[in-house]
Write a protein that holds these residues in place. Sequence first.
Motif, mmCIF file in Angstrom:
data_model
loop_
_atom_site.group_PDB
_atom_site.id
_atom_site.type_symbol
_atom_site.label_atom_id
_atom_site.label_comp_id
_atom_site.label_asym_id
_atom_site.label_seq_id
_atom_site.Cartn_x
_atom_site.Cartn_y
_atom_site.Cartn_z
ATOM 1 N N ALA A 122 -3.016 -6.359 10.362
ATOM 2 C CA ALA A 122 -2.650 -5.878 9.027
ATOM 3 C C ALA A 122 -2.674 -4.355 8.993
ATOM 4 O O ALA A 122 -3.508 -3.724 9.622
ATOM 5 N N LEU A 123 -1.734 -3.773 8.259
ATOM 6 C CA LEU A 123 -1.721 -2.321 8.097
ATOM 7 C C LEU A 123 -2.704 -1.907 7.015
ATOM 8 O O LEU A 123 -3.426 -0.929 7.149
ATOM 9 N N TYR A 124 -2.738 -2.670 5.944
ATOM 10 C CA TYR A 124 -3.594 -2.342 4.814
ATOM 11 C C TYR A 124 -4.788 -3.286 4.792
ATOM 12 O O TYR A 124 -4.680 -4.452 5.113
ATOM 13 N N SER A 125 -5.933 -2.771 4.370
ATOM 14 C CA SER A 125 -7.112 -3.626 4.276
ATOM 15 C C SER A 125 -7.217 -4.270 2.898
ATOM 16 O O SER A 125 -8.065 -5.107 2.681
ATOM 17 N N GLY A 126 -6.375 -3.878 1.979
ATOM 18 C CA GLY A 126 -6.402 -4.472 0.642
ATOM 19 C C GLY A 126 -5.425 -3.757 -0.276
ATOM 20 O O GLY A 126 -4.726 -2.816 0.111
ATOM 21 N N ARG A 127 -5.390 -4.231 -1.517
ATOM 22 C CA ARG A 127 -4.469 -3.645 -2.501
ATOM 23 C C ARG A 127 -4.792 -2.185 -2.790
ATOM 24 O O ARG A 127 -3.909 -1.365 -2.963
ATOM 25 N N ARG A 128 -6.070 -1.869 -2.849
ATOM 26 C CA ARG A 128 -6.472 -0.485 -3.133
ATOM 27 C C ARG A 128 -6.012 0.448 -2.013
ATOM 28 O O ARG A 128 -5.508 1.545 -2.265
#
Length: 104
Positions: free
Chosen positions: A13-19
Motif C-alpha cells: 500500500a502507498l498510503y497507511s490510511g485516509r489521513r
Amino acid sequence: MNEYPAGVSARPALYSGRRHRALWVTGVVFSAGLLAPLLFLFAARKGIVPRTVPAAYAAVIYPLALGRQWLPDPGDWISWTLAAVVLTAAVHAALLDTGRTPGG
C-alpha cells in the motif's frame, strides 16, 4: 490458487490510511505541485505506478514552475497550465492504490 484474501492487494500500500492520503494530496496541491514527482517516485519504487509517471510529472511541473519566474506570461498561460497539472497530479495521487486486487 489465490494466495491473498479477497480485497487484499498483492502490491504494498502507498498510503497507511485516509489521513495519510489526505496529507499527501494536500501537500501536492499546496506545494504548487513540487511534491508530486516525489510522491510518484515513492509510488514507483513500491511498484504502484510505472517509473515513467514521476519522470513525466517532473518534466512538466519543474520547468513550468521555473518558467513562471523567468518567462513572460501573457494571459497567465503558465499559471493556468501549472494549476491544471497540479490538480491532475493531486487527483492521480488520490486515486492511487484504490480498489486494487491481486488479479487486476
